[in-house]
Design a protein around this motif. Structure first.
Motif, PDB file in Angstrom:
ATOM      1  N   ASN A   1       0.831  -1.195   0.000  1.00  0.00           N
ATOM      2  CA  ASN A   1       0.000   0.000   0.000  1.00  0.00           C
ATOM      3  C   ASN A   1       0.868   1.249   0.000  1.00  0.00           C
ATOM      4  N   GLY A   2       0.342   2.304  -0.600  1.00  0.00           N
ATOM      5  CA  GLY A   2       1.075   3.559  -0.618  1.00  0.00           C
ATOM      6  C   GLY A   2       1.122   4.159  -2.008  1.00  0.00           C
ATOM      7  N   THR A   3       2.093   5.021  -2.231  1.00  0.00           N
ATOM      8  CA  THR A   3       2.225   5.727  -3.502  1.00  0.00           C
ATOM      9  C   THR A   3       3.056   4.908  -4.481  1.00  0.00           C
ATOM     10  N   TRP A   4       2.481   4.666  -5.641  1.00  0.00           N
ATOM     11  CA  TRP A   4       3.127   3.921  -6.719  1.00  0.00           C
ATOM     12  C   TRP A   4       3.064   4.757  -7.995  1.00  0.00           C
ATOM     13  N   LEU A   5       3.793   4.318  -9.008  1.00  0.00           N
ATOM     14  CA  LEU A   5       3.689   4.891 -10.345  1.00  0.00           C
ATOM     15  C   LEU A   5       2.962   3.879 -11.221  1.00  0.00           C
ATOM     16  N   PHE A   6       2.123   4.365 -12.128  1.00  0.00           N
ATOM     17  CA  PHE A   6       1.336   3.488 -12.997  1.00  0.00           C
ATOM     18  C   PHE A   6       1.417   3.980 -14.430  1.00  0.00           C
ATOM     19  N   ALA A   7       1.501   3.039 -15.371  1.00  0.00           N
ATOM     20  CA  ALA A   7       1.453   3.374 -16.797  1.00  0.00           C
ATOM     21  C   ALA A   7       0.572   2.367 -17.518  1.00  0.00           C
ATOM     22  N   GLN A   8      -0.224   2.870 -18.451  1.00  0.00           N
ATOM     23  CA  GLN A   8      -1.062   2.006 -19.272  1.00  0.00           C
ATOM     24  C   GLN A   8      -0.215   1.384 -20.362  1.00  0.00           C
TER      25      GLN A   8
ATOM     26  N   TYR B   1      -8.633   3.805 -16.559  1.00  0.00           N
ATOM     27  CA  TYR B   1      -8.198   2.856 -17.583  1.00  0.00           C
ATOM     28  C   TYR B   1      -9.244   1.761 -17.688  1.00  0.00           C
ATOM     29  N   LYS B   2     -10.051   1.801 -18.764  1.00  0.00           N
ATOM     30  CA  LYS B   2     -11.202   0.904 -18.874  1.00  0.00           C
ATOM     31  C   LYS B   2     -11.152   0.037 -20.122  1.00  0.00           C
ATOM     32  N   ALA B   3     -10.006  -0.081 -20.751  1.00  0.00           N
ATOM     33  CA  ALA B   3      -9.887  -0.895 -21.958  1.00  0.00           C
ATOM     34  C   ALA B   3     -10.107  -2.372 -21.635  1.00  0.00           C
ATOM     35  N   LYS B   4     -10.676  -3.088 -22.571  1.00  0.00           N
ATOM     36  CA  LYS B   4     -10.872  -4.525 -22.391  1.00  0.00           C
ATOM     37  C   LYS B   4      -9.520  -5.229 -22.491  1.00  0.00           C
ATOM     38  N   ASN B   5      -9.294  -6.226 -21.623  1.00  0.00           N
ATOM     39  CA  ASN B   5      -8.018  -6.961 -21.568  1.00  0.00           C
ATOM     40  C   ASN B   5      -6.839  -6.009 -21.378  1.00  0.00           C
ATOM     41  N   ALA B   6      -7.034  -5.022 -20.525  1.00  0.00           N
ATOM     42  CA  ALA B   6      -6.032  -3.987 -20.292  1.00  0.00           C
ATOM     43  C   ALA B   6      -4.776  -4.555 -19.641  1.00  0.00           C
ATOM     44  N   VAL B   7      -3.656  -3.927 -19.944  1.00  0.00           N
ATOM     45  CA  VAL B   7      -2.360  -4.260 -19.348  1.00  0.00           C
ATOM     46  C   VAL B   7      -1.774  -2.961 -18.821  1.00  0.00           C
ATOM     47  N   GLY B   8      -1.188  -3.039 -17.639  1.00  0.00           N
ATOM     48  CA  GLY B   8      -0.568  -1.854 -17.067  1.00  0.00           C
ATOM     49  C   GLY B   8       0.610  -2.233 -16.187  1.00  0.00           C
ATOM     50  N   TRP B   9       1.431  -1.256 -15.901  1.00  0.00           N
ATOM     51  CA  TRP B   9       2.620  -1.454 -15.065  1.00  0.00           C
ATOM     52  C   TRP B   9       2.538  -0.582 -13.826  1.00  0.00           C
ATOM     53  N   TYR B  10       2.875  -1.167 -12.691  1.00  0.00           N
ATOM     54  CA  TYR B  10       3.049  -0.424 -11.449  1.00  0.00           C
ATOM     55  C   TYR B  10       4.533  -0.447 -11.113  1.00  0.00           C
ATOM     56  N   ARG B  11       5.049   0.681 -10.647  1.00  0.00           N
ATOM     57  CA  ARG B  11       6.453   0.779 -10.231  1.00  0.00           C
ATOM     58  C   ARG B  11       6.521   1.435  -8.871  1.00  0.00           C
ATOM     59  N   ARG B  12       7.492   0.996  -8.085  1.00  0.00           N
ATOM     60  CA  ARG B  12       7.741   1.643  -6.795  1.00  0.00           C
ATOM     61  C   ARG B  12       9.200   1.452  -6.433  1.00  0.00           C
TER      62      ARG B  12
ATOM     63  N   ASP C   1       2.102  -1.914 -22.180  1.00  0.00           N
ATOM     64  CA  ASP C   1       3.124  -2.905 -21.851  1.00  0.00           C
ATOM     65  C   ASP C   1       4.348  -2.672 -22.732  1.00  0.00           C
ATOM     66  N   ARG C   2       5.437  -2.279 -22.115  1.00  0.00           N
ATOM     67  CA  ARG C   2       6.705  -2.117 -22.828  1.00  0.00           C
ATOM     68  C   ARG C   2       7.766  -2.909 -22.076  1.00  0.00           C
ATOM     69  N   PRO C   3       8.494  -3.785 -22.748  1.00  0.00           N
ATOM     70  CA  PRO C   3       9.514  -4.599 -22.083  1.00  0.00           C
ATOM     71  C   PRO C   3      10.557  -3.793 -21.325  1.00  0.00           C
ATOM     72  N   ASP C   4      10.898  -2.595 -21.813  1.00  0.00           N
ATOM     73  CA  ASP C   4      11.936  -1.800 -21.135  1.00  0.00           C
ATOM     74  C   ASP C   4      11.450  -1.241 -19.793  1.00  0.00           C
ATOM     75  N   TRP C   5      10.153  -1.307 -19.496  1.00  0.00           N
ATOM     76  CA  TRP C   5       9.650  -0.827 -18.216  1.00  0.00           C
ATOM     77  C   TRP C   5      10.099  -1.705 -17.053  1.00  0.00           C
ATOM     78  N   SER C   6      10.627  -2.881 -17.341  1.00  0.00           N
ATOM     79  CA  SER C   6      11.122  -3.749 -16.268  1.00  0.00           C
ATOM     80  C   SER C   6      12.503  -3.322 -15.770  1.00  0.00           C
ATOM     81  N   ALA C   7      13.204  -2.496 -16.535  1.00  0.00           N
ATOM     82  CA  ALA C   7      14.551  -2.070 -16.153  1.00  0.00           C
ATOM     83  C   ALA C   7      14.501  -1.179 -14.917  1.00  0.00           C
ATOM     84  N   SER C   8      15.505  -1.309 -14.071  1.00  0.00           N
ATOM     85  CA  SER C   8      15.515  -0.495 -12.851  1.00  0.00           C
ATOM     86  C   SER C   8      15.748   0.982 -13.138  1.00  0.00           C
ATOM     87  N   SER C   9      16.320   1.320 -14.296  1.00  0.00           N
ATOM     88  CA  SER C   9      16.657   2.719 -14.593  1.00  0.00           C
ATOM     89  C   SER C   9      15.780   3.319 -15.695  1.00  0.00           C
ATOM     90  N   VAL C  10      14.544   2.840 -15.842  1.00  0.00           N
ATOM     91  CA  VAL C  10      13.666   3.321 -16.906  1.00  0.00           C
ATOM     92  C   VAL C  10      13.235   4.774 -16.660  1.00  0.00           C
TER      93      VAL C  10
END
Length: 166
Positions: free
Chosen positions: A58-65, A97-108, A67-76
């Protein structure tokens, strides 16, 4: 005074002192069993050296709609991410974000949040209940993957937790 401890001296796998029939358990208190351990005065989770927990769900996270493979990098570059409070549903504001079969990334970022008594243990990162599929990274390293983009009723929303390598 005879020991109340169970005689484990014949057990080849028990090399602990309390297994010996001569073990002095006179300082132990008697309990009725079954015992409700929740009634005990336990230390706060942040001070528990026996069962350390690193709370990051729980808490403050970053979110992006998307899916990009480079988002997994620690220095993105995180400029494409929106700051959100978790827990939340990405269908609600501020993500909407209401797209069907949506994909998103959370970062913290977890810089300097691990207490010394926790860092010396085997950590489990519990990310909580996730719908459908997750790929969980820590510092750019994949910790685990669960679920599917086409989930069945059995695995649609499951609690996810992964062991953090030392």
């Amino acid at each position: 005074v005879p020991s109340l401890a169970r005689d484990m001296s014949k057990s080849p796998s028990c090399g602990l002192g309390f297994c010996a029939p001569t073990f002095d358990d006179s300082g132990w208190r008697l309990l009725d069993v079954p015992h409700d351990w929740s009634s005990e005065d336990l230390p706060p989770r942040t001070e528990d050296a026996h069962t350390p927990v690193l709370t990051v769900r729980n808490g403050t996270w970053l979110f992006a709609q998307g899916d990009r493979p480079d988002w997994s990098a620690s220095s993105v570059d995180e400029s494409a991410f929106t700051q959100v409070e978790v827990p939340s549903d990405w269908r609600d504001a501020p993500m909407n974000y209401k797209a069907k079969n949506a994909v998103g990334w959370y970062r913290r970022r977890l810089d300097n949040v691990v207490p010394a008594h926790v860092a010396a243990t085997n950590l489990v990162l519990a990310i909580g209940s996730v719908a459908a599929e997750d790929h969980t990274y820590l510092n750019g390293v994949l910790l685990g993957h669960s679920g599917s983009r086409n989930p069945t009723c059995d695995d649609y929303i499951r609690f996810r937790a992964y062991t953090v390598p030392p």
